[in-house]
Design a protein around this motif. Structure first.
Motif, PDB file in Angstrom:
ATOM      1  N   VAL A  48      10.661   2.366  -1.574  1.00 22.67           N
ATOM      2  CA  VAL A  48      10.625   1.905  -0.176  1.00 22.67           C
ATOM      3  C   VAL A  48      10.373   0.403  -0.122  1.00 22.67           C
ATOM      4  N   GLY A  49       9.450  -0.082  -0.932  1.00 26.43           N
ATOM      5  CA  GLY A  49       9.167  -1.515  -0.960  1.00 26.43           C
ATOM      6  C   GLY A  49      10.351  -2.330  -1.436  1.00 26.43           C
ATOM      7  N   LEU A  50      11.047  -1.839  -2.463  1.00 25.64           N
ATOM      8  CA  LEU A  50      12.222  -2.549  -2.956  1.00 25.64           C
ATOM      9  C   LEU A  50      13.331  -2.576  -1.913  1.00 25.64           C
ATOM     10  N   LEU A  51      13.575  -1.426  -1.286  1.00 23.66           N
ATOM     11  CA  LEU A  51      14.659  -1.339  -0.306  1.00 23.66           C
ATOM     12  C   LEU A  51      14.392  -2.218   0.909  1.00 23.66           C
ATOM     13  N   ASN A 107       2.624  -4.733  -1.888  1.00 22.75           N
ATOM     14  CA  ASN A 107       2.859  -5.709  -2.947  1.00 22.75           C
ATOM     15  C   ASN A 107       4.317  -5.710  -3.407  1.00 22.75           C
ATOM     16  N   THR A 108       4.941  -4.539  -3.457  1.00 20.37           N
ATOM     17  CA  THR A 108       6.353  -4.486  -3.831  1.00 20.37           C
ATOM     18  C   THR A 108       7.210  -5.189  -2.791  1.00 20.37           C
ATOM     19  N   TYR A 109       6.952  -4.905  -1.538  1.00 16.40           N
ATOM     20  CA  TYR A 109       7.699  -5.542  -0.442  1.00 16.40           C
ATOM     21  C   TYR A 109       7.505  -7.060  -0.468  1.00 16.40           C
ATOM     22  N   GLU A 110       6.258  -7.497  -0.552  1.00 17.79           N
ATOM     23  CA  GLU A 110       5.979  -8.936  -0.535  1.00 17.79           C
ATOM     24  C   GLU A 110       6.551  -9.627  -1.769  1.00 17.79           C
ATOM     25  N   GLY A 111       6.537  -8.928  -2.908  1.00 16.92           N
ATOM     26  CA  GLY A 111       7.091  -9.507  -4.114  1.00 16.92           C
ATOM     27  C   GLY A 111       8.579  -9.783  -4.000  1.00 16.92           C
ATOM     28  N   VAL A 112       9.316  -8.826  -3.444  1.00 17.16           N
ATOM     29  CA  VAL A 112      10.763  -8.994  -3.291  1.00 17.16           C
ATOM     30  C   VAL A 112      11.071 -10.022  -2.205  1.00 17.16           C
ATOM     31  N   ILE A 146       4.267  -6.510  -8.118  1.00 12.76           N
ATOM     32  CA  ILE A 146       4.404  -5.055  -8.204  1.00 12.76           C
ATOM     33  C   ILE A 146       3.322  -4.483  -9.111  1.00 12.76           C
ATOM     34  N   LEU A 147       3.110  -5.107 -10.263  1.00 14.00           N
ATOM     35  CA  LEU A 147       2.071  -4.645 -11.188  1.00 14.00           C
ATOM     36  C   LEU A 147       0.681  -4.806 -10.587  1.00 14.00           C
ATOM     37  N   GLY A 149      -0.027  -4.517  -7.412  1.00 16.76           N
ATOM     38  CA  GLY A 149      -0.186  -3.398  -6.497  1.00 16.76           C
ATOM     39  C   GLY A 149      -0.474  -2.104  -7.230  1.00 16.76           C
ATOM     40  N   LEU A 150       0.223  -1.873  -8.336  1.00 10.50           N
ATOM     41  CA  LEU A 150      -0.011  -0.664  -9.133  1.00 10.50           C
ATOM     42  C   LEU A 150      -1.414  -0.665  -9.732  1.00 10.50           C
ATOM     43  N   ARG A 151      -1.849  -1.820 -10.212  1.00 11.15           N
ATOM     44  CA  ARG A 151      -3.197  -1.905 -10.796  1.00 11.15           C
ATOM     45  C   ARG A 151      -4.267  -1.655  -9.739  1.00 11.15           C
ATOM     46  N   THR A 152      -4.100  -2.273  -8.572  1.00 12.91           N
ATOM     47  CA  THR A 152      -5.060  -2.062  -7.489  1.00 12.91           C
ATOM     48  C   THR A 152      -5.127  -0.591  -7.102  1.00 12.91           C
ATOM     49  N   ALA A 153      -3.959   0.028  -6.959  1.00 17.48           N
ATOM     50  CA  ALA A 153      -3.910   1.443  -6.600  1.00 17.48           C
ATOM     51  C   ALA A 153      -4.546   2.305  -7.680  1.00 17.48           C
ATOM     52  N   ALA A 154      -4.266   1.990  -8.957  1.00 15.68           N
ATOM     53  CA  ALA A 154      -4.806   2.783 -10.057  1.00 15.68           C
ATOM     54  C   ALA A 154      -6.326   2.733 -10.084  1.00 15.68           C
TER      55      ALA A 154
END
Length: 228
Positions: A48-51, A107-112, A146-147, A149-154
């Motif tokens: 969703v973030g990438l799209l 984070n994915t959305y903002e990164g792209v 993206i990483l 965001g994944l780290r924060t979520a993890a």
């Protein structure tokens, strides 16, 4: 000082390291719940973030929903799901996924979206189609965020997965909940310390992953941006 000795003594007891309620089993259960929730959240939030980041459409709605989900108390979500679905692993996963999706999606959305438009224009000028621009330019450029965001979520999931014990599931939270019910302070602190150790291990793993998948120039650039 006595409490330190008591916690060390609790870790030294052989019975705490064996059986279905021992530290290795509870640790493995905690990792399993956390990893499963993180994978489900990533499978939802990253595409969703990438799209939305690539197309520029639906971003406001996606971010608004993510921020709304971020504001929800995890224990409240768990209680509502338990009331609707009963006890078990599914309610725990629903609550943890709801916690993990927002930082990954944002984070994915903002990164792209943060990729320099001149770079995307140059890529299209070289004949790249939309999917190629996303895959070969935007995703690599957005990978540090993206990483993150994944780290924060993890870390959030690992820290919060202790709630599994409140609905009869295992994990490291079992030591905390059982210690509270039996008023064994060293067991509570021992369980909390194990969660902290796991969270630190997750941080270290993502640091290694970042060095592996993010180009050196991008690592230096993101480090300079975060220190500015």
């Amino acid at each position: 000082m006595n409490i330190v000795v008591d916690v060390a003594s609790w870790f030294a007891r052989p019975e705490n390291w064996s059986g279905s309620g021992g530290i290795p089993v509870r640790f493995a259960e905690h990792v399993y719940y956390s990893l499963l929730a993180l994978l489900i959240a990533a499978a939802i939030a990253v595409p969703v973030g990438l799209l939305t980041g690539h197309t520029g459409r639906g971003g406001f709605l996606a971010i608004s929903l993510a921020n709304f989900a971020r504001a929800l108390p995890t224990i409240g979500v768990l209680t509502l799901v338990v009331l609707g679905m009963g006890l078990g692993l599914v309610p725990v996963l629903v609550a943890l996924v709801a916690l993990a999706v927002p930082p990954i999606l944002v984070n994915t959305y903002e990164g792209v979206r943060g990729v320099d438009p001149q770079l995307t224009d140059a890529a299209r000028g070289m004949g790249m189609r939309g999917g190629e621009v996303l895959r070969r330019l935007e995703v690599p450029m957005a990978m540090p965020l993206i990483l993150l965001g994944l780290r924060t979520a993890a870390i959030q999931v690992v820290s919060t997965a202790t709630i599994a014990a409140y609905v009869g599931i295992g994990g490291l939270g079992r030591f905390i909940v059982d210690g509270q019910s039996q008023q064994i302070i060293e067991q509570i602190l021992g369980g909390a310390l194990l969660v902290v150790v796991l969270a630190l291990a997750v941080t270290g793993l993502f640091a290694l992953l970042r060095r592996w998948v993010v180009a050196r120039g991008l690592r230096a650039r993101s480090a300079a941006a975060s220190s500015a």
